[in-house]
Design a protein around this motif. Structure first.
Motif, PDB file in Angstrom:
ATOM      1  N   THR A  56       0.871  -1.170   0.000  1.00 44.57           N
ATOM      2  CA  THR A  56       0.000   0.000   0.000  1.00 44.57           C
ATOM      3  C   THR A  56       0.910   1.223   0.000  1.00 44.57           C
ATOM      4  O   THR A  56       1.777   1.359   0.863  1.00 44.57           O
ATOM      5  CB  THR A  56      -0.907   0.015   1.249  1.00 44.57           C
ATOM      6  N   PRO A  57       0.736   2.123  -0.986  1.00 44.69           N
ATOM      7  CA  PRO A  57       1.726   3.189  -1.217  1.00 44.69           C
ATOM      8  C   PRO A  57       1.654   4.364  -0.248  1.00 44.69           C
ATOM      9  O   PRO A  57       1.277   5.482  -0.619  1.00 44.69           O
ATOM     10  CB  PRO A  57       1.414   3.633  -2.645  1.00 44.69           C
ATOM     11  N   TYR A  58       2.013   4.118   1.017  1.00 43.63           N
ATOM     12  CA  TYR A  58       2.214   5.239   1.936  1.00 43.63           C
ATOM     13  C   TYR A  58       3.414   4.900   2.802  1.00 43.63           C
ATOM     14  O   TYR A  58       3.895   3.755   2.828  1.00 43.63           O
ATOM     15  CB  TYR A  58       0.958   5.523   2.776  1.00 43.63           C
ATOM     16  N   VAL A  62       5.948   4.973  -0.557  1.00 40.18           N
ATOM     17  CA  VAL A  62       5.399   6.025  -1.414  1.00 40.18           C
ATOM     18  C   VAL A  62       6.252   6.160  -2.667  1.00 40.18           C
ATOM     19  O   VAL A  62       7.486   6.151  -2.608  1.00 40.18           O
ATOM     20  CB  VAL A  62       5.365   7.371  -0.665  1.00 40.18           C
ATOM     21  N   ASN A  63       5.579   6.274  -3.798  1.00 41.56           N
ATOM     22  CA  ASN A  63       6.262   6.544  -5.067  1.00 41.56           C
ATOM     23  C   ASN A  63       6.465   8.048  -5.173  1.00 41.56           C
ATOM     24  O   ASN A  63       5.533   8.803  -5.457  1.00 41.56           O
ATOM     25  CB  ASN A  63       5.435   6.034  -6.238  1.00 41.56           C
ATOM     26  N   LEU A 132      -3.113  11.544  -1.812  1.00 41.67           N
ATOM     27  CA  LEU A 132      -4.465  11.970  -1.470  1.00 41.67           C
ATOM     28  C   LEU A 132      -5.446  10.803  -1.520  1.00 41.67           C
ATOM     29  O   LEU A 132      -6.357  10.706  -0.682  1.00 41.67           O
ATOM     30  CB  LEU A 132      -4.919  13.075  -2.438  1.00 41.67           C
ATOM     31  N   SER A 133      -5.270   9.887  -2.471  1.00 42.28           N
ATOM     32  CA  SER A 133      -6.192   8.757  -2.605  1.00 42.28           C
ATOM     33  C   SER A 133      -6.165   7.869  -1.363  1.00 42.28           C
ATOM     34  O   SER A 133      -7.205   7.327  -0.946  1.00 42.28           O
ATOM     35  CB  SER A 133      -5.842   7.923  -3.842  1.00 42.28           C
ATOM     36  N   ILE A 134      -4.998   7.709  -0.754  1.00 45.50           N
ATOM     37  CA  ILE A 134      -4.879   6.900   0.465  1.00 45.50           C
ATOM     38  C   ILE A 134      -5.601   7.585   1.614  1.00 45.50           C
ATOM     39  O   ILE A 134      -6.326   6.943   2.387  1.00 45.50           O
ATOM     40  CB  ILE A 134      -3.395   6.677   0.818  1.00 45.50           C
ATOM     41  N   ARG A 250       1.499  -5.645   6.179  1.00 45.19           N
ATOM     42  CA  ARG A 250       2.425  -4.507   6.157  1.00 45.19           C
ATOM     43  C   ARG A 250       3.614  -4.767   7.075  1.00 45.19           C
ATOM     44  O   ARG A 250       4.757  -4.424   6.744  1.00 45.19           O
ATOM     45  CB  ARG A 250       1.696  -3.232   6.563  1.00 45.19           C
ATOM     46  N   ALA A 251       3.359  -5.383   8.221  1.00 39.95           N
ATOM     47  CA  ALA A 251       4.454  -5.757   9.113  1.00 39.95           C
ATOM     48  C   ALA A 251       5.385  -6.753   8.429  1.00 39.95           C
ATOM     49  O   ALA A 251       6.614  -6.680   8.579  1.00 39.95           O
ATOM     50  CB  ALA A 251       3.893  -6.348  10.403  1.00 39.95           C
TER      51      ALA A 251
END
Length: 277
Positions: A56-58, A62-63, A132-134, A250-251
């Protein structure tokens, strides 16, 4: 003044209850609670499958080259966590709830977590900006969950008058506050890993990080599992399951990241569950 007795015999929390509604009470929307809880269960497994192969991109994933609008970390966390605190509080202040000490203690326990995340964690975080989408998707989820947990607890749940002395209630809250302490302490360790001006990641040490790479995630999972036991309800259990399926992977990704980045990373550490996983 009570309406003329509208009796609803309901099997809930292992007891049969005769429920009467105050004249201005908000009636329980049982079907909505049921379907929303099942939606959380299905969503949990879908999200788990999604995260098997992607991040998940945060945060660290993050890209930075993405053209998407980025929200500063402090503002992002505040915005997305606030509904889980605000919605139950508004429901409590604006609608008539069914009586019961146990249910109100549980409601404020839920709100306590999100008060800390909204008004303390968000102001202290040193994390990266989020897309912003996240932020939008997290805000929608927290709004739905705040409504689900708040409406169920205030207008649907039926506990016997001594539920606050029930073994499930006491053990559940003990587990909840243990998890909350682990979560807050782990966040403190992560916040203080880097000195001012440093941007590179370091190996977290101390506390539960000596056993797992995702100590903060482990703490939050323990919290909501404890809450589910204390509530002994489908809505709370479905949220606990969603928590496991969303931050557990995520962990695991963090664990792999540390192993790949640091040659001296402790091999004895697990990803999220001490000694097991």
């Amino acid at each position: 003044m009570l309406q003329q007795e509208k009796m609803h015999v309901r099997k809930n929390n292992c007891t049969y209850c005769l429920k009467t509604y105050p004249e201005d009470a908000m009636l329980c929307h049982e079907n909505a609670i049921h379907y929303c809880s099942w939606g959380f269960v299905v969503g949990a497994f879908l999200y788990l499958l999604h995260q098997m192969n992607t991040h998940t991109p945060y945060g660290r994933y993050v890209n930075t080259k993405s053209p998407e609008i980025m929200v500063p970390a402090k503002a992002g966390w505040f915005i997305q966590e606030l509904p889980s605190f605000l919605v139950p509080v508004v429901l409590f202040l604006t609608t008539e709830s069914l009586p019961g000490l146990g249910k109100h203690l549980l409601l404020w326990t839920f709100c306590l977590h999100y008060f800390q995340r909204t008004f303390v964690y968000s102001l202290l975080t040193k994390g990266r900006s989020s897309p912003l989408s996240i932020v939008v998707s997290a805000t929608i989820f927290c709004s739905a969950n705040g409504l689900l947990q708040g409406h169920y607890m205030l207008h649907c749940s039926q506990y016997h008058s001594k539920w606050h002395r029930d073994t499930r209630f006491m053990i559940g809250l003990l587990v909840f506050f243990t998890g909350m302490a682990i979560n807050i302490h782990s966040d403190y360790i992560l916040r203080n890993l880097r000195k001012p001006g440093e941007v590179s990641y370091k190996i977290p040490r101390g506390g539960l990080f000596e056993l797992v790479s995702g100590a903060n995630f482990f703490g939050e999972i323990v919290e909501w599992c404890g809450y589910a036991v204390a509530c002994w309800s489908f809505p709370a259990s479905s949220f606990a399951l969603f928590t496991i399926c969303s931050i557990g992977p995520r962990a695991y990704h963090h664990h792999r990241y540390y192993l790949e980045k640091f040659k001296d990373y402790p091999k004895s550490r697990k990803a999220v569950i001490p000694f097991l996983l």
